[in-house]
Design a protein around this motif. Structure first.
Motif, mmCIF file in Angstrom:
data_model
loop_
_atom_site.group_PDB
_atom_site.id
_atom_site.type_symbol
_atom_site.label_atom_id
_atom_site.label_comp_id
_atom_site.label_asym_id
_atom_site.label_seq_id
_atom_site.Cartn_x
_atom_site.Cartn_y
_atom_site.Cartn_z
ATOM 1 N N THR A 12 0.980 -1.133 0.083
ATOM 2 C CA THR A 12 0.004 0.095 0.045
ATOM 3 C C THR A 12 1.285 1.305 -0.139
ATOM 4 O O THR A 12 0.761 2.228 -0.822
ATOM 5 C CB THR A 12 -0.959 -0.121 1.420
ATOM 6 N N LEU A 180 -7.337 3.883 -1.623
ATOM 7 C CA LEU A 180 -6.925 2.279 -1.529
ATOM 8 C C LEU A 180 -5.778 3.053 0.265
ATOM 9 O O LEU A 180 -5.887 2.224 1.042
ATOM 10 C CB LEU A 180 -5.811 1.224 -1.985
ATOM 11 N N HIS A 219 -5.903 -3.994 -6.199
ATOM 12 C CA HIS A 219 -5.842 -3.699 -4.824
ATOM 13 C C HIS A 219 -6.797 -4.421 -4.365
ATOM 14 O O HIS A 219 -6.762 -4.849 -3.087
ATOM 15 C CB HIS A 219 -6.141 -2.155 -5.209
#
Length: 338
Positions: A12, A180, A219
């Motif tokens: 991330t 995200l 994601h």
């Protein structure tokens, strides 16, 4: 072998756009306004410190200020469940190693770049309570006014802290940044708490925003894989319901089945690797004790248990090397009184 927290956090926040969201959330406003965020780059091979443990990993970014000055941004991702009182000292050591590497790569420079250290913490056992400043770790004599005079003489160093556990859910959801990044802050904050299964359905809209991104499918898979890895049956069921709302029934079952099977296989592989590692560390600990016995060094029960319970192979190797020439226990264990 990297753990699930490490893999998820690095995926991330290893991306410059999402790293920028994390840094903007923590850095002082005057720094945020002066950084040329378009210049932010992740340095390849950022994990350069051999002492980083399973509970942490690091990311190194370079950027420039709008004036052109170089800037290093060192981010430590702290996954452990207990607060480490010595974090300021550890961060100082890590930062020194980063600037030493920079000096080797820029031998012509007479000055160091600015380096800003940041710890992101998401342990499940409550807020971070360790000192942020290394000067707070010194045993200073006298009353407070006398301590202040002594404190001016000891090394000074401070790290920034993003304690996700101290943030309200609404604050994490409201942070500026890509979907995200916002979902990751929430999942990391609640990922090892009993509240996760209850909160996941409240984040359905955020899951949908992640899915809608250009790389949303990838994601979403990373998030679900992390949830399946760390969560219990209640979390798995809640994740399935969220996915069903976002993707529909067929795609949800395909994902859950596919990654459930992968996690079972990975669990078996990690179990074997862990067993091999435990065997190595136990053997090295016993070697340290045998050498000390052969050299006639007295080892009390507390020290013996400390050596046998150590799981860090680098520490055991250091003790092993010291034991070869030791005449007393303090020659091996630093904090044992002579």
């Amino acid at each position: 072998m990297p753990g699930p927290h490490d893999l998820f956090a690095r995926y991330t926040f290893g991306h410059p756009e999402r790293a920028a969201a994390e840094l903007r959330a923590v850095l002082p406003a005057h720094v945020v306004s002066e950084v040329d965020w378009a210049s932010l780059r992740r340095e390849p091979g950022s994990v350069v410190d051999p002492e980083l443990r399973e509970t942490e990993s690091d990311l190194l970014f370079t950027a420039r200020l709008r004036t052109g000055h170089p800037l290093l941004l060192y981010v430590l991702l702290e996954h452990q469940s207990t607060v480490d009182r010595w974090m300021a000292l550890r961060m100082l050591r890590y930062v020194v190693r980063q600037v030493e590497r920079w000096r080797q790569e820029h031998p012509e420079s007479e000055l160091l770049p600015i380096i800003i250290p940041l710890v992101m913490y998401h342990g499940p056992e409550g807020a971070w309570t360790a000192p942020h400043r290394v000067e707070a770790l010194f045993d200073l004599p006298g009353r407070e006014e006398e301590k202040a005079r002594w404190r001016a003489l000891v090394p000074r160093f401070e790290y920034l802290l993003d304690d996700l556990t101290a943030e309200r859910e609404e604050a994490l959801r409201g942070r500026p940044g890509p979907p995200l990044a916002r979902l990751a802050w929430l999942v990391l904050c609640y990922g090892r708490t009993e509240a996760l299964a209850r909160k996941l359905p409240d984040w359905t809209a955020l899951f949908a925003q992640v899915q809608a991104d250009a790389e949303g499918a990838e994601h979403l898979v990373v998030v679900i894989r992390y949830l399946l890895w760390i969560g219990d049956e209640a979390v798995h069921a809640a994740a399935r319901r969220v996915l069903h709302s976002v993707l529909g029934g067929q795609r949800t079952e395909e994902l859950m089945r596919s990654y459930g099977e992968q996690l079972i296989e990975r669990g078996l592989q990690q179990g074997l690797a862990k067993g091999r590692e435990e065997g190595l560390t136990r053997g090295r600990a016993e070697d340290v004790l045998r050498i000390l016995t052969a050299r006639g060094v007295q080892v009390d029960e507390a020290a013996r248990q400390r050596i046998l319970s150590c799981t860090d192979l680098a520490t055991l190797d250091r003790w092993f090397d010291r034991a070869l020439n030791a005449t007393r226990l303090s020659d091996v264990l630093d904090d044992i009184a002579q």
